[in-house]
Design a protein around this motif. Structure first.
Motif, PDB file in Angstrom:
ATOM      1  N   ASN A 724       0.867  -1.180   0.000  1.00 36.80           N
ATOM      2  CA  ASN A 724       0.000   0.000   0.000  1.00 36.80           C
ATOM      3  C   ASN A 724       0.904   1.230   0.000  1.00 36.80           C
ATOM      4  OD1 ASN A 724      -3.092  -0.903   0.851  1.00 36.80           O
ATOM      5  ND2 ASN A 724      -1.513  -2.326   1.545  1.00 36.80           N
ATOM      6  N   TRP A 725       1.184   1.748  -1.197  1.00 34.64           N
ATOM      7  CA  TRP A 725       2.106   2.864  -1.340  1.00 34.64           C
ATOM      8  C   TRP A 725       1.463   4.177  -0.902  1.00 34.64           C
ATOM      9  CZ3 TRP A 725       7.039   1.943  -2.086  1.00 34.64           C
ATOM     10  CH2 TRP A 725       7.459   0.857  -2.849  1.00 34.64           C
ATOM     11  N   GLY A 726       2.260   5.024  -0.265  1.00 29.29           N
ATOM     12  CA  GLY A 726       1.899   6.421  -0.098  1.00 29.29           C
ATOM     13  C   GLY A 726       2.248   7.170  -1.363  1.00 29.29           C
ATOM     14  N   PRO A 727       2.030   8.489  -1.394  1.00 23.58           N
ATOM     15  CA  PRO A 727       2.265   9.257  -2.630  1.00 23.58           C
ATOM     16  C   PRO A 727       3.747   9.366  -2.963  1.00 23.58           C
ATOM     17  CG  PRO A 727       1.724  10.724  -0.813  1.00 23.58           C
ATOM     18  CD  PRO A 727       1.521   9.345  -0.291  1.00 23.58           C
ATOM     19  N   TRP A 728       4.058   9.115  -4.224  1.00 21.90           N
ATOM     20  CA  TRP A 728       5.417   9.254  -4.743  1.00 21.90           C
ATOM     21  C   TRP A 728       5.587  10.637  -5.364  1.00 21.90           C
ATOM     22  CZ3 TRP A 728       8.989   5.122  -6.965  1.00 21.90           C
ATOM     23  CH2 TRP A 728       8.923   3.940  -6.234  1.00 21.90           C
ATOM     24  N   ASP A 729       6.821  11.106  -5.358  1.00 21.92           N
ATOM     25  CA  ASP A 729       7.155  12.338  -6.077  1.00 21.92           C
ATOM     26  C   ASP A 729       7.498  11.956  -7.511  1.00 21.92           C
ATOM     27  OD1 ASP A 729       7.648  14.920  -6.699  1.00 21.92           O
ATOM     28  OD2 ASP A 729       9.474  15.120  -5.507  1.00 21.92           O
ATOM     29  N   SER A 730       6.486  11.495  -8.217  1.00 20.71           N
ATOM     30  CA  SER A 730       6.705  10.928  -9.545  1.00 20.71           C
ATOM     31  C   SER A 730       5.380  10.877 -10.270  1.00 20.71           C
ATOM     32  CB  SER A 730       7.296   9.516  -9.423  1.00 20.71           C
ATOM     33  OG  SER A 730       7.436   8.897 -10.679  1.00 20.71           O
ATOM     34  N   GLY A 731       5.440  10.445 -11.518  1.00 19.81           N
ATOM     35  CA  GLY A 731       4.222  10.206 -12.287  1.00 19.81           C
ATOM     36  C   GLY A 731       3.386  11.454 -12.436  1.00 19.81           C
ATOM     37  N   MET A 732       2.097  11.355 -12.047  1.00 15.17           N
ATOM     38  CA  MET A 732       1.143  12.442 -12.240  1.00 15.17           C
ATOM     39  C   MET A 732       1.021  13.340 -11.014  1.00 15.17           C
ATOM     40  SD  MET A 732      -1.819  10.359 -14.288  1.00 15.17           S
ATOM     41  CE  MET A 732      -2.909  11.788 -14.362  1.00 15.17           C
ATOM     42  N   VAL A 733       1.951  13.222 -10.061  1.00 17.64           N
ATOM     43  CA  VAL A 733       1.967  14.141  -8.931  1.00 17.64           C
ATOM     44  C   VAL A 733       2.578  15.443  -9.424  1.00 17.64           C
ATOM     45  CG1 VAL A 733       2.833  14.553  -6.614  1.00 17.64           C
ATOM     46  CG2 VAL A 733       2.130  12.267  -7.280  1.00 17.64           C
ATOM     47  N   ASN A 734       1.729  16.423  -9.687  1.00 20.23           N
ATOM     48  CA  ASN A 734       2.183  17.681 -10.278  1.00 20.23           C
ATOM     49  C   ASN A 734       2.401  18.732  -9.192  1.00 20.23           C
ATOM     50  OD1 ASN A 734      -0.439  18.305  -9.544  1.00 20.23           O
ATOM     51  ND2 ASN A 734      -1.227  18.210 -11.633  1.00 20.23           N
ATOM     52  N   ASP A 735       2.695  19.958  -9.632  1.00 20.57           N
ATOM     53  CA  ASP A 735       2.995  21.020  -8.683  1.00 20.57           C
ATOM     54  C   ASP A 735       1.817  21.325  -7.775  1.00 20.57           C
ATOM     55  OD1 ASP A 735       5.528  21.236  -9.662  1.00 20.57           O
ATOM     56  OD2 ASP A 735       5.107  22.929 -10.986  1.00 20.57           O
ATOM     57  N   GLU A 736       0.588  21.257  -8.320  1.00 20.28           N
ATOM     58  CA  GLU A 736      -0.579  21.526  -7.496  1.00 20.28           C
ATOM     59  C   GLU A 736      -0.663  20.538  -6.338  1.00 20.28           C
ATOM     60  OE1 GLU A 736      -0.643  21.348 -10.744  1.00 20.28           O
ATOM     61  OE2 GLU A 736      -1.714  23.065 -11.607  1.00 20.28           O
ATOM     62  N   LEU A 737      -0.448  19.247  -6.643  1.00 20.16           N
ATOM     63  CA  LEU A 737      -0.496  18.236  -5.583  1.00 20.16           C
ATOM     64  C   LEU A 737       0.640  18.420  -4.591  1.00 20.16           C
ATOM     65  CD1 LEU A 737      -1.526  14.781  -7.060  1.00 20.16           C
ATOM     66  CD2 LEU A 737      -2.545  16.029  -5.187  1.00 20.16           C
ATOM     67  N   ARG A 738       1.822  18.751  -5.096  1.00 26.81           N
ATOM     68  CA  ARG A 738       2.945  18.956  -4.179  1.00 26.81           C
ATOM     69  C   ARG A 738       2.631  20.060  -3.177  1.00 26.81           C
ATOM     70  NH1 ARG A 738       5.674  18.108  -9.171  1.00 26.81           N
ATOM     71  NH2 ARG A 738       6.837  16.140  -9.145  1.00 26.81           N
ATOM     72  N   ARG A 739       2.023  21.129  -3.657  1.00 26.39           N
ATOM     73  CA  ARG A 739       1.681  22.216  -2.756  1.00 26.39           C
ATOM     74  C   ARG A 739       0.639  21.776  -1.734  1.00 26.39           C
ATOM     75  NH1 ARG A 739       2.332  25.323  -7.524  1.00 26.39           N
ATOM     76  NH2 ARG A 739       0.167  25.055  -8.084  1.00 26.39           N
ATOM     77  N   LEU A 740      -0.374  21.036  -2.177  1.00 24.83           N
ATOM     78  CA  LEU A 740      -1.406  20.584  -1.259  1.00 24.83           C
ATOM     79  C   LEU A 740      -0.847  19.608  -0.231  1.00 24.83           C
ATOM     80  CD1 LEU A 740      -4.396  20.198  -3.695  1.00 24.83           C
ATOM     81  CD2 LEU A 740      -4.282  21.729  -1.752  1.00 24.83           C
ATOM     82  N   TYR A 741       0.015  18.703  -0.665  1.00 30.40           N
ATOM     83  CA  TYR A 741       0.640  17.793   0.286  1.00 30.40           C
ATOM     84  C   TYR A 741       1.470  18.561   1.302  1.00 30.40           C
ATOM     85  CZ  TYR A 741      -0.631  13.643  -2.442  1.00 30.40           C
ATOM     86  OH  TYR A 741      -1.319  12.650  -3.071  1.00 30.40           O
ATOM     87  N   ALA A 742       2.220  19.573   0.833  1.00 33.20           N
ATOM     88  CA  ALA A 742       3.081  20.343   1.728  1.00 33.20           C
ATOM     89  C   ALA A 742       2.261  21.065   2.793  1.00 33.20           C
ATOM     90  CB  ALA A 742       3.919  21.333   0.926  1.00 33.20           C
ATOM     91  N   THR A 743       1.099  21.588   2.424  1.00 39.64           N
ATOM     92  CA  THR A 743       0.284  22.304   3.405  1.00 39.64           C
ATOM     93  C   THR A 743      -0.246  21.368   4.478  1.00 39.64           C
ATOM     94  OG1 THR A 743      -1.772  22.029   2.137  1.00 39.64           O
ATOM     95  CG2 THR A 743      -0.435  23.985   1.669  1.00 39.64           C
ATOM     96  N   ARG A 744      -0.349  20.085   4.189  1.00 38.21           N
ATOM     97  CA  ARG A 744      -0.796  19.102   5.176  1.00 38.21           C
ATOM     98  C   ARG A 744       0.376  18.359   5.798  1.00 38.21           C
ATOM     99  NH1 ARG A 744      -4.473  21.773   2.120  1.00 38.21           N
ATOM    100  NH2 ARG A 744      -6.553  21.436   2.940  1.00 38.21           N
ATOM    101  N   HIS A 745       1.605  18.830   5.504  1.00 34.93           N
ATOM    102  CA  HIS A 745       2.815  18.252   6.083  1.00 34.93           C
ATOM    103  C   HIS A 745       2.938  16.772   5.731  1.00 34.93           C
ATOM    104  CE1 HIS A 745       2.801  22.044   8.146  1.00 34.93           C
ATOM    105  NE2 HIS A 745       1.643  21.759   8.708  1.00 34.93           N
ATOM    106  N   ILE A 746       2.626  16.474   4.481  1.00 39.43           N
ATOM    107  CA  ILE A 746       2.789  15.122   3.953  1.00 39.43           C
ATOM    108  C   ILE A 746       3.975  15.145   2.998  1.00 39.43           C
ATOM    109  CG2 ILE A 746       1.773  13.329   2.507  1.00 39.43           C
ATOM    110  CD1 ILE A 746      -0.943  14.102   3.624  1.00 39.43           C
ATOM    111  N   HIS A 747       4.994  14.362   3.316  1.00 37.69           N
ATOM    112  CA  HIS A 747       6.176  14.282   2.479  1.00 37.69           C
ATOM    113  C   HIS A 747       5.986  13.190   1.430  1.00 37.69           C
ATOM    114  CE1 HIS A 747       7.624  16.349   6.063  1.00 37.69           C
ATOM    115  NE2 HIS A 747       8.646  16.775   5.352  1.00 37.69           N
ATOM    116  N   LEU A 748       6.404  13.474   0.226  1.00 40.67           N
ATOM    117  CA  LEU A 748       6.317  12.500  -0.856  1.00 40.67           C
ATOM    118  C   LEU A 748       7.482  11.518  -0.781  1.00 40.67           C
ATOM    119  CD1 LEU A 748       5.411  14.938  -3.766  1.00 40.67           C
ATOM    120  CD2 LEU A 748       3.852  13.605  -2.357  1.00 40.67           C
TER     121      LEU A 748
END
Length: 816
Positions: A724-748
């Protein structure tokens, strides 16, 4: 290392984002003061509205900050906003300007600043409606700002944004962009004013077009006018700037000061969970019992009736009809089954108090991916009645109880083989509890061999009256169990699997996404042959007109012009986006295949729809006949079509669910386990926790999880595992998702870290932990996906679902 460099770059980018946010906050604050003192509002410029943080990238490539417009003077890096010292009295006419001092705190007794340190605030006449609407701008102004925000976040000019077009299907505005647009406008237009942000987002999620959003704002504007005229609002509140919401605070906080959150591996294990003895009240509303006419269903019905419950039954059948009072037969294979069921229950004039689904307790595996699949039936039932169930919460209802009969420990007991036919129902149920956060969720697994139906019913009744908050509970002859994630990291690392030269690795979805990343990593370590299976046809060389355009934004603009020329200027953004994604996808496919060949490995690519069990099975047979072996398998194929249960179609559910489940069952049937070394299913934390908008994806991943549990018992010599993978910094994880993850303190998960973790996983002995979670920020992810329980008799220590749940983006084989 690359990971540390990326962290430094991200931290610096977040720090700069903080400075920009301070500038915006100051501008909004000054605008508020000016509006309250003069009755007019400052016309915010584009650079003041812009709330999109800078994407993490090398600072050397950043563009210079925009030049502030005339009328406002800001330093490059301003301090925290302070109250301006010089503000003229508001007793003069509305056109009077108010000089202010910027960027430096001033003592109250200090003399007036020099004129060259002051700037006049421009005065703009405001319509009476804007003044009376408690800070709300006229609807036309909101419309202009909405179009501008959408244009900025999609890359499409405003003239292409048809106000009556479907936002997702025609304009390509997905859930992530909706949240970003809302975040950009909510403070500027005071969209919350005391309302819960999640409630507003939920309200907006049901709107299909930009015109519907504009109409929603217009109604909000009118209601504020009526409230103002009625004298309801307190003067104190009207004189106080709107507070910064928790989400905005999180977005402004740089993550550079947080410790590095490592990627960890966890194994899902059953642990004893004795009943705490707490007894809760009963529900007077009817309880719906979903299941076939069988001994199990009848035993449950009788036990509930003996306890004083009113029981209504829903039985899958050949037609949809009310047979008698409290007995509904439903043809779940027919079109519009959900609507028909909703009508049957509505005709009773009563709201149900809960739904107990026992379909998964006696469903063979051969029902999977058919019209009788219990996950599909539960989805349709909740599509019909989910909102009705939540309405029963004030009366002590709101129950969603999902029952399966694997081994009493959700397939982790290793006591023998079991049916995974009902496994997907847990994914549907957990996702439903995210979408209707007031539901009282219980997923119950019962041991079929050691417990009688009467004992099953007794255990179920105990859970209905138990104050324990555990959402997943199992019962065996030895007692009550719950599930727990335990650290499964290896000390010192592991070498990975032993693969001899010429070994054959089969990978579904293996030419793209994180599966492609792992295949490329293995190609550099093992001299093996890869056979990759994907849905995308093997592409030809890219057209010369686009081959040289590397930047996706530039490519989008080129495609807009090209498609406009081909269609007399009429083109939908969604059409452009589809062509853009096709080009980028085929680029990735060509690049990955070229990489593998350049590294000297043999590689085959087969364009096969793995949802066709016969065709995919024939391919597996052909590989054995031609090569004589398959040594390892990576099953990473998958698609997503995120929709709330109430909005999702049956066809959409089937497409997402079948893409993962059908090939997994085909592999289990066709592989020769006597010679196989490993079988890895790429699952997702969406399967472990459930996720808003992903009931089908969560259900499919739960089937993969439980299938891995069963196969590891059936074939102990094979390393079968579901990750059960968590989110990778790869594929279709774009800048919008990176920003949203960062605001919730979720590291890729960095690609290099994820690939190393994968190989380490296969270095463990087989059978020890068939169901794993690999991710960073597990606590943050779990908090994001949990739901609030407001009743005192259910002491959940959980948090409300938030907008990140609606911002899911996935690659083949990984999702969150």
């Amino acid at each position: 290392s690359d990971a540390r460099l990326a962290l430094v770059q991200q931290s610096l980018a977040q720090f700069i984002d903080l400075q920009k946010e301070q500038q915006r906050t100051l501008c909004h604050f000054l605008n508020f003061l000016h509006a309250n003192l003069t009755g007019t509002e400052l016309p915010l410029q584009g650079w003041q509205r812009e709330s999109q943080p800078i994407a993490p990238q090398s600072l050397q490539t950043r563009a210079a900050p925009p030049t502030p417009p005339r009328g406002v003077v800001l330093a490059t890096v301003p301090p925290a906003p302070v109250l301006p010292n010089q503000i003229l009295a508001a007793s003069g006419p509305a056109t009077q300007s108010a000089p202010i001092v910027q960027n430096a705190p001033v003592r109250p007794d200090a003399p007036a600043s020099k004129a060259d340190n002051m700037v006049p605030l421009p005065s703009v006449s405001s319509p009476p409606a804007a003044k009376a609407g408690r800070g709300l701008a006229p609807t036309e102004q909101f419309k202009a700002d909405l179009l501008r925000a959408v244009s900025e976040r999609t890359g499409y000019p405003e003239e292409m944004l048809d106000l009556d077009a479907l936002m997702e299907a025609d304009l390509g505005i997905d859930s992530i962009k909706r949240i970003e647009v809302f975040s950009a406008l909510k403070d500027q237009h005071n969209l919350l004013e005391g309302r819960d942000e999640e409630a507003v987002i939920e309200e907006l999620s049901g709107l299909k077009t930009l015109n519907e959003i504009i109409a929603w704002y217009d109604r909000l504007h009118e209601s504020r006018l009526e409230t103002k005229e009625g004298g309801i609002p307190s003067p104190k509140k009207s004189q106080t700037p709107p507070p910064v919401s928790p989400v905005e605070t999180a977005e402004s906080r740089p993550i550079a000061y947080e410790p590095v959150d490592p990627v960890r591996c966890y194994a899902l294990k059953p642990v004893p969970a004795p009943w705490n003895g707490t007894v809760t009240g009963y529900c007077d509303l009817p309880m719906l019992l979903l299941g076939p006419a069988s001994e199990i269903t009848e035993t449950f019905r009788q036990a509930l009736a003996d306890e004083g419950y009113t029981v209504w039954r829903i039985v899958p059948g050949q037609e949809t009809i009310s047979l008698e009072a409290g007995l509904f037969e439903v043809d779940f294979a027919s079109p519009h089954a959900a609507e028909k069921l909703r009508t049957l229950v509505a005709n009773t004039g009563k709201a149900p108090g809960g739904l107990i689904n026992v379909l998964g307790a006696a469903t063979p595996d051969d029902s999977l991916c058919r019209k009788t699949d219990p996950a599909r039936i539960l989805f349709l039932t909740l599509k019909a009645l989910g909102s009705n169930l939540e309405e029963g919460v004030p009366a002590g209802g709101g129950w969603l109880v999902n029952v399966t009969a694997m081994d009493g420990q959700f397939g982790l007991g290793r006591s023998g083989t079991f049916s995974v036919g009902g496994a997907g129902t847990h994914g549907v149920a957990k996702s439903a509890a995210r979408e209707w956060p007031q539901l009282r969720l219980k997923c119950v697994d019962l041991q079929p061999a050691a417990l009688s139906p009467a004992q099953w019913a007794e255990n179920l009744l105990m859970e209905l009256h138990c104050g324990d908050s555990a959402p997943e509970v199992g019962f065996t002859s030895s007692g009550r169990w719950r599930l727990e994630l335990k650290p499964y990291d290896s000390e010192g690392g592991l070498s990975g699997p032993e693969l001899e030269p010429g070994a054959v690795i089969l990978a579904t979805g293996g030419a793209q996404g994180i599966t492609g990343d792992i295949v490329k990593f293995m190609a550099q370590r093992y001299p093996v042959r890869f056979i990759l299976v994907g849905r995308t046809p093997l592409p030809e060389e890219e057209a010369e007109s686009t081959r040289h355009i590397a930047d996706p934004g530039e490519l989008r603009q080129f495609l807009i012009g090209k498609l406009r020329a081909q269609s007399d200027g009429k083109v939908k953004p969604a059409e452009v986006e589809a062509e853009l994604k096709r080009i980028l996808k085929t680029r990735e496919l060509r690049g990955n295949l070229a990489f593998l060949r350049e590294n000297g490995v043999e590689v085959e690519y087969h364009a096969v729809d793995v949802r066709n069990a016969e065709v995919f099975g024939q391919l597996i047979d052909h590989i054995y006949a031609r090569l004589g072996r398959i040594d390892g398998v990576l099953h990473g194929a998958g698609i997503i079509e995120d929709k709330l249960i109430r909005d999702k179609s049956e066809a959409s559910f089937d497409a997402v669910y079948h893409t993962k489940v059908v090939p997994a069952l085909t592999l289990a049937r066709k592989l020769r386990f006597d010679s196989l070394k490993f079988l890895v299913f790429f699952s997702s934390v969406a399967g472990r926790f459930g996720n808003v908008g992903q009931c089908d994806y969560s259900a499919a991943n739960e089937v993969l999880n439980k299938l891995a549990d069963r196969l590891s018992v059936e074939y102990p010599n094979v390393h079968t595992v579901s990750i059960n993978w968590g989110p990778w910094d790869s594929g279709m994880v774009n800048d919008e998702l990176r920003r949203l993850y960062a605001t919730r303190h979720i590291h890729l998960i960095p690609v290099a870290t994820g690939t190393n973790r994968f190989v380490e996983t296969l270095g463990h002995p087989p059978g020890q932990a068939p169901e794993l979670v690999i991710t960073a920020s597990l606590d943050s992810i779990a908090a994001v996906t949990r739901t609030t329980r407001s009743r005192e008799h259910l002491p959940y220590e959980e948090t409300r679902t938030n907008s990140l749940d609606r911002s899911v983006a996935n690659t083949e084989g990984v999702s969150y």
